[in-house]
Scaffold this motif. Structure first.
Motif, PDB file in Angstrom:
ATOM      1  N   MET A   1     -16.307  42.646  17.858  1.00 52.00           N
ATOM      2  CA  MET A   1     -16.386  43.414  16.621  1.00 52.00           C
ATOM      3  C   MET A   1     -16.661  42.478  15.438  1.00 52.00           C
ATOM      4  N   LEU A   2     -17.734  42.745  14.726  1.00 53.94           N
ATOM      5  CA  LEU A   2     -18.050  41.989  13.515  1.00 53.94           C
ATOM      6  C   LEU A   2     -17.088  42.425  12.411  1.00 53.94           C
ATOM      7  N   PHE A   3     -16.313  41.481  11.881  1.00 46.99           N
ATOM      8  CA  PHE A   3     -15.283  41.859  10.921  1.00 46.99           C
ATOM      9  C   PHE A   3     -15.251  40.984   9.666  1.00 46.99           C
ATOM     10  N   HIS A   4     -16.101  39.962   9.584  1.00 47.75           N
ATOM     11  CA  HIS A   4     -15.839  38.912   8.609  1.00 47.75           C
ATOM     12  C   HIS A   4     -17.117  38.216   8.148  1.00 47.75           C
ATOM     13  N   TYR A   5     -17.132  37.808   6.866  1.00 51.29           N
ATOM     14  CA  TYR A   5     -18.149  36.858   6.401  1.00 51.29           C
ATOM     15  C   TYR A   5     -17.558  35.949   5.326  1.00 51.29           C
ATOM     16  N   HIS A   6     -18.198  34.777   5.165  1.00 49.61           N
ATOM     17  CA  HIS A   6     -17.683  33.760   4.237  1.00 49.61           C
ATOM     18  C   HIS A   6     -18.823  33.201   3.398  1.00 49.61           C
ATOM     19  N   PHE A   7     -18.572  33.070   2.092  1.00 51.77           N
ATOM     20  CA  PHE A   7     -19.511  32.461   1.144  1.00 51.77           C
ATOM     21  C   PHE A   7     -18.827  31.336   0.382  1.00 51.77           C
ATOM     22  N   TRP A   8     -19.611  30.331   0.019  1.00 51.24           N
ATOM     23  CA  TRP A   8     -19.234  29.374  -1.028  1.00 51.24           C
ATOM     24  C   TRP A   8     -19.905  29.861  -2.310  1.00 51.24           C
ATOM     25  N   THR A   9     -19.189  29.798  -3.432  1.00 46.39           N
ATOM     26  CA  THR A   9     -19.730  30.416  -4.639  1.00 46.39           C
ATOM     27  C   THR A   9     -19.141  29.808  -5.906  1.00 46.39           C
ATOM     28  N   PRO A  10     -19.950  29.721  -6.978  1.00 49.70           N
ATOM     29  CA  PRO A  10     -19.403  29.325  -8.278  1.00 49.70           C
ATOM     30  C   PRO A  10     -18.691  30.488  -8.964  1.00 49.70           C
ATOM     31  N   GLU A  16     -13.420  37.600  -6.294  1.00 49.55           N
ATOM     32  CA  GLU A  16     -12.106  38.197  -6.017  1.00 49.55           C
ATOM     33  C   GLU A  16     -11.946  39.525  -6.747  1.00 49.55           C
ATOM     34  N   LYS A  17     -12.288  39.541  -8.022  1.00 51.36           N
ATOM     35  CA  LYS A  17     -12.133  40.761  -8.806  1.00 51.36           C
ATOM     36  C   LYS A  17     -12.973  41.901  -8.224  1.00 51.36           C
ATOM     37  N   PHE A  18     -14.205  41.588  -7.800  1.00 50.49           N
ATOM     38  CA  PHE A  18     -15.068  42.618  -7.228  1.00 50.49           C
ATOM     39  C   PHE A  18     -14.405  43.280  -6.026  1.00 50.49           C
ATOM     40  N   TYR A  19     -13.907  42.467  -5.109  1.00 48.91           N
ATOM     41  CA  TYR A  19     -13.337  43.049  -3.896  1.00 48.91           C
ATOM     42  C   TYR A  19     -12.006  43.758  -4.162  1.00 48.91           C
ATOM     43  N   VAL A  20     -11.194  43.206  -5.031  1.00 48.59           N
ATOM     44  CA  VAL A  20      -9.939  43.890  -5.386  1.00 48.59           C
ATOM     45  C   VAL A  20     -10.238  45.227  -6.052  1.00 48.59           C
ATOM     46  N   ASP A  21     -11.229  45.238  -6.944  1.00 49.58           N
ATOM     47  CA  ASP A  21     -11.600  46.489  -7.623  1.00 49.58           C
ATOM     48  C   ASP A  21     -12.136  47.542  -6.651  1.00 49.58           C
ATOM     49  N   HIS A  22     -12.552  47.105  -5.452  1.00 52.58           N
ATOM     50  CA  HIS A  22     -13.085  48.036  -4.465  1.00 52.58           C
ATOM     51  C   HIS A  22     -12.144  48.200  -3.268  1.00 52.58           C
ATOM     52  N   GLY A  23     -10.863  48.026  -3.513  1.00 48.93           N
ATOM     53  CA  GLY A  23      -9.855  48.399  -2.528  1.00 48.93           C
ATOM     54  C   GLY A  23      -9.357  47.326  -1.589  1.00 48.93           C
ATOM     55  N   PHE A  24      -9.796  46.073  -1.756  1.00 43.21           N
ATOM     56  CA  PHE A  24      -9.310  44.984  -0.917  1.00 43.21           C
ATOM     57  C   PHE A  24      -8.028  44.394  -1.506  1.00 43.21           C
ATOM     58  N   ARG A  25      -7.226  43.775  -0.653  1.00 41.76           N
ATOM     59  CA  ARG A  25      -6.040  43.059  -1.128  1.00 41.76           C
ATOM     60  C   ARG A  25      -6.212  41.572  -0.837  1.00 41.76           C
ATOM     61  N   ILE A  26      -5.718  40.739  -1.736  1.00 45.22           N
ATOM     62  CA  ILE A  26      -5.807  39.296  -1.547  1.00 45.22           C
ATOM     63  C   ILE A  26      -4.623  38.831  -0.707  1.00 45.22           C
ATOM     64  N   VAL A  27      -4.928  38.157   0.388  1.00 42.73           N
ATOM     65  CA  VAL A  27      -3.902  37.707   1.320  1.00 42.73           C
ATOM     66  C   VAL A  27      -3.467  36.276   1.017  1.00 42.73           C
ATOM     67  N   GLN A  28      -4.455  35.420   0.711  1.00 40.63           N
ATOM     68  CA  GLN A  28      -4.116  34.034   0.415  1.00 40.63           C
ATOM     69  C   GLN A  28      -5.153  33.394  -0.496  1.00 40.63           C
ATOM     70  N   ILE A  66     -11.676  44.746   7.868  1.00 40.81           N
ATOM     71  CA  ILE A  66     -12.679  43.916   7.196  1.00 40.81           C
ATOM     72  C   ILE A  66     -11.975  42.729   6.543  1.00 40.81           C
ATOM     73  N   ASN A  67     -12.490  41.550   6.797  1.00 41.76           N
ATOM     74  CA  ASN A  67     -11.892  40.318   6.290  1.00 41.76           C
ATOM     75  C   ASN A  67     -12.999  39.507   5.617  1.00 41.76           C
ATOM     76  N   ILE A  68     -12.900  39.333   4.299  1.00 33.98           N
ATOM     77  CA  ILE A  68     -13.899  38.587   3.530  1.00 33.98           C
ATOM     78  C   ILE A  68     -13.240  37.330   2.977  1.00 33.98           C
ATOM     79  N   THR A  69     -13.882  36.171   3.155  1.00 33.24           N
ATOM     80  CA  THR A  69     -13.356  34.949   2.568  1.00 33.24           C
ATOM     81  C   THR A  69     -14.447  34.263   1.752  1.00 33.24           C
ATOM     82  N   PHE A  70     -14.004  33.470   0.773  1.00 30.68           N
ATOM     83  CA  PHE A  70     -14.933  32.741  -0.087  1.00 30.68           C
ATOM     84  C   PHE A  70     -14.199  31.560  -0.687  1.00 30.68           C
ATOM     85  N   GLY A  71     -14.979  30.553  -1.089  1.00 33.82           N
ATOM     86  CA  GLY A  71     -14.403  29.354  -1.682  1.00 33.82           C
ATOM     87  C   GLY A  71     -15.320  28.795  -2.752  1.00 33.82           C
TER      88      GLY A  71
END
Length: 201
Positions: A1-10, A16-28, A66-71
């Protein structure tokens, strides 16, 4: 099952705000401050550490399965997609990767497979990385610079991966993600990923 993607970003805070505003919760939130990695996890808010100029190694957002990560990065770079697979299937996938001469990096918690398309594939067996099976990543469309990804993915997984579509372009990234239960018909995150609600009426 495809569940995740990761980006590096400025645009870490904006992402973070985009995903929280669309129903995601920040885990760490794990970042480097004054030469040391530290956690800035919730309930801490950006107001608590914004002025510290933290270089974030990872921020993790979840919504259902769905699990989204970024750094932090100097520019937007797509790094990898992740699949949640059973342990036996994981080993078969790794053997297929080795047959294609793709590098397999076996870590303690996860496996990364390096592809010749300038991105990696993460294999996870730990279901604790998702909150539930209610919200799902239905499909993603990946842009790559060269042909062959669809055929190689078919060989790698020994079956069609219906969640993954591919197009050819000038960069390597995720162009579009379709998620069920996304709160709006469509929106675009700060890294150029267009997200669509698969069930929007």
């Amino acid at each position: 099952m495809l569940f995740h993607y990761h980006f590096w970003t400025p645009f870490v805070e904006e992402t973070e705000k985009f995903y929280v505003d669309h129903g995601f919760r920040i885990v760490q939130r794990i970042g480097k401050h004054q030469g040391e990695f530290q956690s800035f996890n919730p309930p801490l808010k950006w107001e608590d550490f914004r002025e510290k100029r933290v270089f974030f190694r990872i921020i993790e957002a979840r919504k259902g399965s769905i699990n989204i990560t970024f750094g932090s990065g100097k520019k937007i770079i797509f790094d990898h997609i992740g699949f949640l697979v059973p342990g036996k299937e994981q080993e078969i996938i790794c053997k297929n990767a080795e047959k294609m001469n793709w590098k397999v990096d076996r870590g303690e918690r996860r496996i990364f497979i390096s592809t010749p398309y300038d991105f990696r594939i993460e294999l996870q067996t730990h279901e604790y990385l998702v909150d539930s099976m209610e919200d799902k990543m239905e499909e993603i469309t990946m842009e790559t610079k060269k042909e062959g990804l669809a055929e190689d993915i078919l060989y790698l997984f020994s079956k069609p991966v219906k969640q993954l579509n591919t197009i050819i372009g000038n960069t390597v990234t995720i162009r579009e993600a379709i998620m069920n239960n996304f709160p709006v018909k469509q929106a675009e995150d700060p890294n150029g990923v267009k997200i669509l609600n698969g069930g929007f009426q």
